[in-house]
Design an enzyme around this catalytic site. Structure first.
Site, mmCIF file in Angstrom:
data_model
loop_
_atom_site.group_PDB
_atom_site.id
_atom_site.type_symbol
_atom_site.label_atom_id
_atom_site.label_comp_id
_atom_site.label_asym_id
_atom_site.label_seq_id
_atom_site.Cartn_x
_atom_site.Cartn_y
_atom_site.Cartn_z
ATOM 1 C CG ASP A 243 0.267 -3.978 2.790
ATOM 2 O OD1 ASP A 243 0.861 -3.510 1.808
ATOM 3 O OD2 ASP A 243 -0.521 -3.315 3.489
ATOM 4 C CB SER B 99 2.412 1.995 6.387
ATOM 5 O OG SER B 99 1.139 2.002 6.949
ATOM 6 C CG HIS C 220 -0.623 0.345 2.487
ATOM 7 N ND1 HIS C 220 -0.336 -0.586 3.461
ATOM 8 C CD2 HIS C 220 -0.475 1.553 3.099
ATOM 9 C CE1 HIS C 220 -0.023 0.016 4.589
ATOM 10 N NE2 HIS C 220 -0.097 1.321 4.404
HETATM 11 N N1 ASP Z 1 -2.479 0.802 7.849
HETATM 12 C C1 ASP Z 1 -2.086 1.961 8.525
HETATM 13 C C2 ASP Z 1 -1.918 3.094 7.587
HETATM 14 O O1 ASP Z 1 -1.936 2.910 6.418
HETATM 15 C C3 ASP Z 1 -0.922 1.764 9.407
HETATM 16 C C4 ASP Z 1 -1.362 2.145 10.764
HETATM 17 O O2 ASP Z 1 -1.926 3.213 10.889
HETATM 18 O O3 ASP Z 1 -1.177 1.377 11.693
HETATM 19 O O4 ASP Z 1 -1.824 4.231 7.938
#
Ligand code: ASP
Length: 705
Positions: free
Chosen positions: A212, A640, A87
């Protein structure tokens, strides 16, 4: 009977469940690790604080990368290879995708260095040094001048950049010097069915089965220094890269997450939390409900739109879902009540100490919050328009200099450069743009915006949108040139002052100008001054908390600087009758598989490979392939892509998310519920090596067991 380990663990009682957690609230500044070194070693770390951050030798910190200012990455080879989240690389993967070469769907693997894909606007930054300059700033006659002098002295002629950054609301300051590499190429990405498996359904949720990750390589000039993209650049040689442990970790093992957490707000007072829950989050969620409805339905219409709007959809949906979870978590945990309790205790101790200033602080903060909130809301909604709304707005604004300042550009000799830059940004922009979708987005945001924004902040050019937003938007796009690539390109080719000057009257240009001038004239100054006042009061509050509650640790909020957090591999029991195990395995990927479902479909060759169960060296001791695991490391957005490092300094996973029950942790951390989610390095390696056949990338790494 379980032994209560008070020194390193906490007994947490929630909903009648007894759950032992090693959760340690706190994101530690890497130069201050001596304070927690003993604790970390007691929990299973075999390194010293100096091994993690050293100013003299290569240390773990030299393997940690700020990935384009919003994510983290880590060096995993001597030849510039880095790992981050899928991502985090999503924008680049989407940008390189076309209907014919759909890397989002099929994945991308560079089989030779020549296949690696360059990216404009992608940078990788390393930390050189972090130096405490609090005293110099506190004693400065003019802090701005002192900051500039400190930066100049630390960066003069050595290719570094520097900044003095305030921590803990200005109670301390650090000079941070960095080196930024500008040639960062895409090397590998699994199909989205791996990298984004579970989609929005599983985002922020445990149990998770998402691979991911993505891979990039940093390139440098012949001296290993930053350079613009050039075919002559060579792979960067990092001072340190992380050995990769294919033995992985197991439940109870020590872990640390080293990266660039973006923002936490642990010191909001009860009234501010109430405002977030009752006003700010609902407004932002409403805006995103509207934009997601448009973007999701567009993406379902064709492959071209699915690809064009992939990145936008993800960036809208990620925070949207987090805010929904955050509101439930804050409510379930009675965050407002807990803050009120802390405030009452603060007042009590302040009174006992006869600290008259401290006794006034909470009321002063409430007053500053009340002053700031309308501006904060207007600012958040402005951000929704500009960064998550119709793309035509910022695009039109990128022509402002040509439209309004042609002569000064010409006088400065910058005309040609500006036009050339616009030609190239125009082709990039229209690659991921569709005028019909954009127009629908424009119309969809009007009502939620007007429902929430204060009447005094509504831009003039939006006043006639109130009746029928769809007709209003239709007219805008009908009369504007900015949604039409051919017309814009011919305008740029002609490059005549007169034709640009005419765009002053273009309705989209007028709209963005009106939005921006409303923001800068009516919001920015009020927001800035009330934030300054609030920050200064909050700085006194955090100081007061440390003084009045010496038995408790209060860590500085995250501020996008390098931090280390540590904990253990552990599950959680967030609700009565529910127990989350800390690991998921490849079995679960197949259990979630739903052919044809946009979130849970899998490529057939992956289904076959998963069914074959040939995990080779990547199996755990039970002969299974671990996919994801949870830990009690205190993380946030920005973490991330951060490496999950074991007690020996080896890479065992990549952090990518938090569980649903942790989404409120930026405001209220709760050790019994808060768990970060990591992709197990063994799944990363199996996908790369066995599934994708890109074993040459794994061979580049130093594998240890
Ligand atoms: N998945 C989150 C993000 O993309 C990572 C997190 O906030 O723990 O910001």
């Amino acid at each position: 009977m379980i032994r209560v380990i008070i020194r390193t663990g906490v007994l947490l009682i929630f909903c009648g469940i007894q759950f032992f957690s090693y959760a340690k609230e706190g994101m530690w500044i890497p130069t201050l690790l001596q304070a927690v070194e003993g604790d970390m070693q007691a929990m299973g770390m075999h390194l010293s604080a100096e091994d993690i951050y050293s100013i003299n030798e290569g240390s773990l910190k030299d393997a940690i990368v700020d990935f384009n200012g919003g994510c983290t990455a880590e060096m995993v080879s001597a030849e510039g290879l880095l790992l981050t989240n899928h991502h985090c690389g999503y924008g680049q993967i989407a940008f390189h995708s076309t209907v014919e070469s759909d890397y989002l769907t099929d994945g991308f693997w560079a089989m030779t260095r020549a296949d690696e894909l360059p990216n404009s606007n992608l940078v990788a930054t390393f930390i050189d040094r972090i130096v405490d300059v609090s005293e110099a700033i506190a004693n400065a006659d003019d802090p701005a001048i002192t900051k500039a002098e400190l930066v100049a002295a630390a960066t003069d002629g050595n290719g570094l950049e520097g900044k003095v950054i305030a921590f803990d609301f200005g109670n301390s300051h650090y000079l941070i010097t960095t080196k930024t590499y500008r040639d960062v190429r895409l090397v590998g990405a699994p199909p989205s069915a791996v990298g984004k498996f579970g989609g929005d359904t599983d985002n922020w949720v445990w149990p998770r089965h998402t691979g991911d990750f993505s891979m990039f390589r940093i390139y440098a000039d012949a001296e290993n220094e930053p350079a613009d993209y050039s075919a002559d650049n060579v792979p960067y040689r990092p001072k340190h890269h992380l050995p990769v442990d294919i033995g992985g970790v197991k439940e109870g093992d020590f872990t640390m997450v080293f990266g660039f957490p973006g923002r936490t707000e642990q010191y909001l007072t009860s009234d501010a939390v109430k405002y977030v829950v009752e006003t700010l989050n609902p407004a932002r969620i409403d805006m995103r409900d509207a934009s997601l409805a448009v973007v999701n339905s567009a993406r379902a219409q064709s492959a071209a739109l699915r690809i064009a709007y992939a990145d936008k959809q993800s960036s809208i949906a990620n925070a949207w879902k987090k805010w929904i979870g955050q509101n439930s978590g804050l409510t379930e945990l009675d965050a407002i009540g807990k803050k009120l309790e802390l405030e009452a205790a603060f007042m009590e101790r302040a009174a006992e100490n006869g600290d008259v200033n401290a006794m006034q602080l909470i009321a002063q903060m409430q007053d500053a919050n009340a002053e700031r909130q309308p501006y904060m809301l207007a600012r958040s909604l402005f951000i929704e328009w500009l960064f998550y709304g119709p793309d035509v707005l910022n695009y039109a604004w990128s022509f402002a200099a040509l439209i309004e300042n042609w002569e000064s550009l010409a006088a400065a000799g910058e005309l040609d450069g500006t036009i050339e830059a616009l030609k190239s940004s125009t082709s990039d922009h229209f690659r991921q743009y569709d005028a019909v979708v954009d127009e629908a987005l424009m119309a969809a945001l009007v009502d939620p915006y007007l429902n929430h924004v204060g009447a005094e902040f509504v831009p003039e050019a939006m006043k006639d949108a109130t009746g029928d937003p769809e007709i209003w938007a239709e007219k805008l796009y009908e009369k504007s040139i900015f949604d039409n690539q051919i017309e814009i390109e011919s305008l740029l080719a002609k490059a005549s002052q007169k034709s640009f000057a005419k765009l002053e009257k273009d309705p989209v240009f007028r709209l963005i100008k009106s939005l921006r001038s409303t923001y800068f004239e009516k919001v920015a100054a009020g927001y800035g001054s009330s934030s300054l006042r609030l920050d200064s009061l909050t700085g006194q509050y955090t100081k007061g908390l440390r003084m009045l509650f010496p038995e408790r640790a209060f860590f500085p909020d995250a501020n996008s600087t390098l931090r280390l957090t540590y904990g253990k591999v552990e599950g959680s029991a967030p609700y009565d009758g529910m127990n989350y195990l800390p690991f998921t395995t490849a079995k679960g990927v197949l259990q979630k598989y739903v052919p044809g479902d946009p979130d849970f479909d899998l490529p057939l060759d992956l289904v076959e490979a998963l069914r074959a169960e040939e995990w080779g060296a990547y199996a755990n001791s039970e002969g299974e392939l671990p996919v994801c695991f949870t830990g009690s490391n205190h993380t946030t957005g920005g973490n991330s892509g951060s490496p999950t490092i074991d007690g020996d300094g080896h890479l065992v996973g990549i952090n990518f998310d938090r569980s649903w029950e942790s989404t409120m942790s930026d405001i209220l951390f709760d050790g019994s519920r808060c768990r970060n989610i990591m992709v197990d390095i063994r799944y990363v390696l199996w996908i790369t090596d066995v599934y994708a056949g890109a074993g040459h990338l794994v061979e580049e790494m130093d594998l240890v067991r």
